[in-house]
Design a protein around this motif. Sequence first.
Motif, PDB file in Angstrom:
ATOM      1  N   THR A  45       0.836  -1.198   0.000  1.00  0.00           N
ATOM      2  CA  THR A  45       0.000   0.000   0.000  1.00  0.00           C
ATOM      3  C   THR A  45       0.874   1.252   0.000  1.00  0.00           C
ATOM      4  O   THR A  45       2.095   1.164   0.094  1.00  0.00           O
ATOM      5  CB  THR A  45      -0.887   0.038   1.256  1.00  0.00           C
ATOM      6  N   MET A  46       0.232   2.416  -0.057  1.00  0.00           N
ATOM      7  CA  MET A  46       0.960   3.684   0.039  1.00  0.00           C
ATOM      8  C   MET A  46       1.468   3.899   1.464  1.00  0.00           C
ATOM      9  O   MET A  46       2.454   4.571   1.684  1.00  0.00           O
ATOM     10  CB  MET A  46       0.061   4.847  -0.377  1.00  0.00           C
ATOM     11  N   ASN A  71       5.814   4.637  -5.438  1.00  0.00           N
ATOM     12  CA  ASN A  71       4.978   5.776  -5.828  1.00  0.00           C
ATOM     13  C   ASN A  71       4.676   6.640  -4.610  1.00  0.00           C
ATOM     14  O   ASN A  71       4.738   6.171  -3.478  1.00  0.00           O
ATOM     15  CB  ASN A  71       3.661   5.292  -6.441  1.00  0.00           C
ATOM     16  N   GLY A  72       4.290   7.868  -4.833  1.00  0.00           N
ATOM     17  CA  GLY A  72       3.864   8.737  -3.733  1.00  0.00           C
ATOM     18  C   GLY A  72       4.964   8.979  -2.721  1.00  0.00           C
ATOM     19  O   GLY A  72       6.062   9.389  -3.067  1.00  0.00           O
ATOM     20  N   ASN A  73       4.691   8.695  -1.454  1.00  0.00           N
ATOM     21  CA  ASN A  73       5.639   8.949  -0.380  1.00  0.00           C
ATOM     22  C   ASN A  73       6.677   7.852  -0.206  1.00  0.00           C
ATOM     23  O   ASN A  73       7.566   7.965   0.631  1.00  0.00           O
ATOM     24  CB  ASN A  73       4.890   9.134   0.950  1.00  0.00           C
ATOM     25  N   CYS A  74       6.576   6.779  -0.941  1.00  0.00           N
ATOM     26  CA  CYS A  74       7.521   5.678  -0.811  1.00  0.00           C
ATOM     27  C   CYS A  74       8.786   5.985  -1.613  1.00  0.00           C
ATOM     28  O   CYS A  74       8.711   6.564  -2.692  1.00  0.00           O
ATOM     29  CB  CYS A  74       6.896   4.382  -1.303  1.00  0.00           C
ATOM     30  N   HIS A  80       5.281   0.036  -9.108  1.00  0.00           N
ATOM     31  CA  HIS A  80       4.540  -0.631  -8.048  1.00  0.00           C
ATOM     32  C   HIS A  80       4.595  -2.124  -8.331  1.00  0.00           C
ATOM     33  O   HIS A  80       4.045  -2.581  -9.311  1.00  0.00           O
ATOM     34  CB  HIS A  80       3.095  -0.121  -8.062  1.00  0.00           C
ATOM     35  N   ASP A  81       5.305  -2.883  -7.491  1.00  0.00           N
ATOM     36  CA  ASP A  81       5.394  -4.327  -7.666  1.00  0.00           C
ATOM     37  C   ASP A  81       4.091  -4.981  -7.220  1.00  0.00           C
ATOM     38  O   ASP A  81       3.394  -4.464  -6.349  1.00  0.00           O
ATOM     39  CB  ASP A  81       6.524  -4.910  -6.818  1.00  0.00           C
TER      40      ASP A  81
END
Length: 133
Positions: A45-46, A71-74, A80-81
């Motif tokens: 997840t995010m 993606n995003g904050n990662c 995205h796996d």
Amino acid sequence: MRVARPLSLFAALSIALAGAAATAPAAPAPAPAAAAAGSGYAAPTMLHCKLNVRSATKSSATVLRTLRNRNGNCPGKGGHDSVPCWLNKCGGITAGGSYTCQSGGKSYKSWLPVKHQGKRAWVAIKCGTYVTP
């Protein structure tokens, strides 16, 4: 000849994109006939930027693969796996060993069966998500 070359390039690009969509490092061998036909995918997840694929339903089981959300904050350059679910519509959630998604967080025992190299493996589903087609 002029038509054949663009078509072969298109076919190669289509195959490459299909492989990238499955996020496998190499095209996996077909699942054995005894394995259920899965549909859907498990992914981090995010909130939790990674999700481990394990050999059994316990946090001490061998990590077979780590899925990452970039993606995003990662952290990471994007992407995205994911891993395919073992059962149709990502069913078969099983109670197993206890785990936490982050240090000091709530404890869970729900594990989702997924396919890893044609064999059944498990993810701590409360630390991830699953998507059905």
